[in-house]
Design an enzyme around this catalytic site. Structure first.
Site, PDB file in Angstrom:
ATOM      1  N   TYR A  55       0.922  -1.209  -0.020  1.00  0.00           N
ATOM      2  CA  TYR A  55       0.035   0.044   0.046  1.00  0.00           C
ATOM      3  C   TYR A  55       0.855   1.190   0.121  1.00  0.00           C
ATOM      4  O   TYR A  55       1.830   1.455   0.956  1.00  0.00           O
ATOM      5  CB  TYR A  55      -0.941  -0.088   1.179  1.00  0.00           C
ATOM      6  CG  TYR A  55      -2.002  -1.031   1.284  1.00  0.00           C
ATOM      7  CD1 TYR A  55      -2.353  -2.112   0.250  1.00  0.00           C
ATOM      8  CD2 TYR A  55      -2.736  -1.395   2.515  1.00  0.00           C
ATOM      9  CE1 TYR A  55      -3.057  -2.940   0.167  1.00  0.00           C
ATOM     10  CE2 TYR A  55      -3.726  -2.358   2.242  1.00  0.00           C
ATOM     11  CZ  TYR A  55      -3.743  -3.072   1.198  1.00  0.00           C
ATOM     12  OH  TYR A  55      -4.726  -3.962   1.528  1.00  0.00           O
ATOM     13  N   GLY A 286     -12.323   1.759   5.453  1.00  0.00           N
ATOM     14  CA  GLY A 286     -11.506   3.013   5.329  1.00  0.00           C
ATOM     15  C   GLY A 286     -12.149   4.461   5.517  1.00  0.00           C
ATOM     16  O   GLY A 286     -13.426   4.426   5.459  1.00  0.00           O
TER      17      GLY A 286
END
Length: 337
Positions: A55, A286
């Protein structure tokens, strides 16, 4: 507050709303906003955090470490993953070879500033490395105390069965799979979930809101909202396109009266739908702003009754993907959670 569920056939509990930082940290939002959002998650009762070395090409792990600094380590459940290439991207910088796994765990521990991770996950299945080599490396990492539990992501039912058998032989337990799963993407229901239930493996599901489509904010025949995931070419725009067909968006609008009838919001309905499945240990969410979490976390307090669950299925009949042969094809620029 957030409820907890056991992860697989283990004594390990995780928050059923888990914070994931795939497309946010070191990408969509600055570090200060990321730290504020993680602190909000902690305030709301989330203690489980999921990241990956890939990520933002390792930067997301660094930001998560910054956000969690000062928190008692024993009060957190920290997950990360290994598979995709990072850094210089040399010949051994991808996959699940023993070398890449050990390089991966050591790098992640350094960036996360911890002595161990609670869950270390194979980010995909490696068709080029013998599974025996991969599982032996995971077994050694567990014995060294660098990871407490081992999981995988987007493995098929057959791969889960083979990995589970080897893990038992090697003296550790495969406890989780991290697939895409939502009311619009149900491909794991046919084979993966029944096999997982048999083997004692839980699902930690990503994209439970179908990248935001199941919030209802994308309207048929209308431009996508400015600043939404659909406008971010660096992260989710390519992925979300599959859900932006008018027939899908029209079906999603049918969820509003179902949510209203239950006295909840549409995002809460979508998350409660996912958590209705007992094989799901957690839904990954998220956020780019702290206030976004206040609504989604409340889904942990909702028990969706069978009638509401059936009503969601009926509303999305014909547009929800159920074919178990479907997989998530992804470009290097927008790899999934």
């Amino acid at each position: 507050m957030v409820n907890y569920r056991y992860l697989g056939n283990s004594g390990f509990k995780i928050s059923e709303i888990t914070y994931g930082n795939w497309v946010t940290h070191a990408s969509q939002v600055g570090d200060d906003a990321a730290v504020a959002t993680v602190h909000k998650a902690l305030d709301l009762g989330i203690t489980t955090f999921d990241t990956a070395d890939t990520y933002a090409n390792t930067a997301a792990e660094v930001v998560l470490a910054k956000a969690l600094k000062g928190q008692p380590r024993e009060s957190l459940e920290i997950f990360t993953k290994v598979y995709w290439p990072i850094g210089r991207k040399g010949p051994n910088d991808q996959g699940l070879s023993r070398k890449h796994i050990f390089d991966g765990i050591n790098g992640s521990l350094r960036r996360l500033e911890v002595d161990y991770v609670d869950l270390y996950q194979a980010h995909r299945y490696d068709y080029e490395t013998p599974l025996e080599e991969t599982m032996q490396a995971f077994a050694d990492i567990v014995r060294q105390g660098k990871a407490l539990y081992i999981g995988v992501s987007e493995w098929t039912a057959e791969q889960l069965r083979e990995g589970h058998a080897l893990s038992k032989q090697l003296g550790f337990q495969l406890v989780s799979n991290q697939p895409q799963y939502s009311a619009l993407w149900r491909v794991i229901e046919d084979k993966v979930i029944p096999t997982s239930e048999e083997l004692g493996i839980s699902q930690i599901v990503w994209s439970p809101l179908a990248q935001g489509v199941l919030t209802g904010k994308y309207l048929p025949g209308q431009p996508v909202p400015e600043g939404s995931r659909a406008t971010d070419e660096k992260s989710g725009a390519n992925f979300i396109k599959r859900f932006l067909r008018d027939e899908v968006l029209e079906a999603v609008q049918k969820l509003t009266p179902i949510a209203d009838g239950a006295g909840i919001t549409v995002p809460q309905l979508a998350l409660a739908w996912v958590l209705h499945n007992p094989n799901v240990a957690a839904a990954l969410v998220g956020a780019s702003r702290p206030e976004q979490l206040e609504d989604t976390v409340k889904a942990s307090e909702i028990t969706l009754d069978d009638d509401a669950y059936a009503a969601v299925n009926a509303a999305l009949a014909g547009v929800a993907e159920t074919d178990p042969a479907k997989t998530y094809e992804v470009s290097p620029a927008s790899r999934p959670a």
